[in-house]
Design an enzyme around this catalytic site. Structure first.
Site, PDB file in Angstrom:
ATOM      1  N   ASP A 196     -26.841   9.946 -54.629  1.00  0.00           N
ATOM      2  CA  ASP A 196     -26.496  10.966 -55.619  1.00  0.00           C
ATOM      3  C   ASP A 196     -27.720  11.200 -56.490  1.00  0.00           C
ATOM      4  O   ASP A 196     -28.191  10.281 -57.161  1.00  0.00           O
ATOM      5  CB  ASP A 196     -25.313  10.505 -56.476  1.00  0.00           C
ATOM      6  N   GLU A 197     -28.223  12.393 -56.493  1.00  0.00           N
ATOM      7  CA  GLU A 197     -29.513  12.815 -57.041  1.00  0.00           C
ATOM      8  C   GLU A 197     -30.576  12.624 -55.956  1.00  0.00           C
ATOM      9  O   GLU A 197     -30.427  11.839 -55.036  1.00  0.00           O
ATOM     10  CB  GLU A 197     -29.902  12.079 -58.327  1.00  0.00           C
ATOM     11  N   GLU A 198     -31.636  13.376 -56.096  1.00  0.00           N
ATOM     12  CA  GLU A 198     -32.674  13.388 -55.063  1.00  0.00           C
ATOM     13  C   GLU A 198     -33.469  12.087 -55.066  1.00  0.00           C
ATOM     14  O   GLU A 198     -34.016  11.687 -56.096  1.00  0.00           O
ATOM     15  CB  GLU A 198     -33.619  14.565 -55.290  1.00  0.00           C
TER      16      GLU A 198
END
Length: 242
Positions: A196-198
């Protein structure tokens, strides 16, 4: 005292109200602990047909091992996509309409965010619920086996959780964060990873290696706030995943 002058009928009504309040509180408690079973219903204001991109993402899992929900903020990437699918695989509680990938056995899974704090406050909270009410996240209270182990150095953060699978076995969920660095993502094979998130490209590559021997799944959910990075370009087709 006023209570002594109350007639039997009034006492009966008061007792009935108290019983109703208890029943309503228990109904709310159970509803709070069964989120996973109520998402994407057939009918109603949150019915499945209103989320075609989410459903297409799930369906693609039947044929694609590496998927990304690359989208704007506040569209349900984390809760309604990454968290939801992760919880399904951990528990085996697939809905009847599910036509994506299914595991017929317990799984070993990682869920990670960009920092220790955001992993705790977002990823962990989505799956487990707030620290003061564990079991109100997408993994319901009845499916959490024992007490989660804690992560050292981060207040309120979990390290590993055993999750009851419908087959009778137990899945293992580990929480990680990108700020731990690539080496913390080395080790044993996994059936799936939710980022979750890059992630940094080296962390992404290391996670992909964990999936090679299991035919595992990579789930990424993020908004490309850093522009055309290497990981973002992989999903846009500019750079192919090794």
């Amino acid at each position: 005292m006023e209570l002594l002058s109350t007639d039997a009928a009034s006492l009966g009504r008061l007792d009935a109200k108290r019983q109703l309040a208890v029943l309503l509180a228990e109904k709310a408690r159970r509803r709070e602990r069964t989120k996973l079973l109520r998402l994407y219903p057939d009918e109603g204001p949150l019915r499945r047909e209103l989320y075609p991109k989410h459903i297409a993402f799930f369906r693609a899992g039947a044929t694609e091992y590496d998927r990304c929900m690359l989208a704007a903020n506040r569209v349900g990437k984390s809760f309604g996509v990454g968290g939801y699918e992760t919880a399904l695989h951990l528990t085996g509680r697939y809905p009847e309409w599910w036509d994506g990938r299914r595991f017929a056995h317990p799984v070993e899974w990682w869920a990670a965010g960009d920092t220790s704090e955001t992993t705790r406050d977002i990823v962990q909270a989505i799956l487990m619920g707030p620290l003061e009410s564990v079991g109100t996240g997408l993994i319901q209270e009845a499916d959490i086996i024992g007490s989660p182990s804690r992560r050292s150095g981060v207040t309120g953060a979990f390290d590993q959780v055993h999750v009851r699978h419908v087959t009778g076995g137990a899945s293992l969920l580990g929480f990680k964060s990108f700020d731990q660095g690539r080496k913390k993502f080395q080790g044993t094979a996994k059936h799936g990873v939710w980022l979750d998130e890059e992630p940094p490209s080296d962390v992404f590559d290391e996670c992909m290696l964990r999936l090679m021997t299991t035919d595992g799944l990579m789930l990424c959910t993020f908004t490309p706030l850093s522009g055309m990075t290497e990981v973002t370009m992989r999903y846009l087709g500019t750079v192919k995943t090794p």
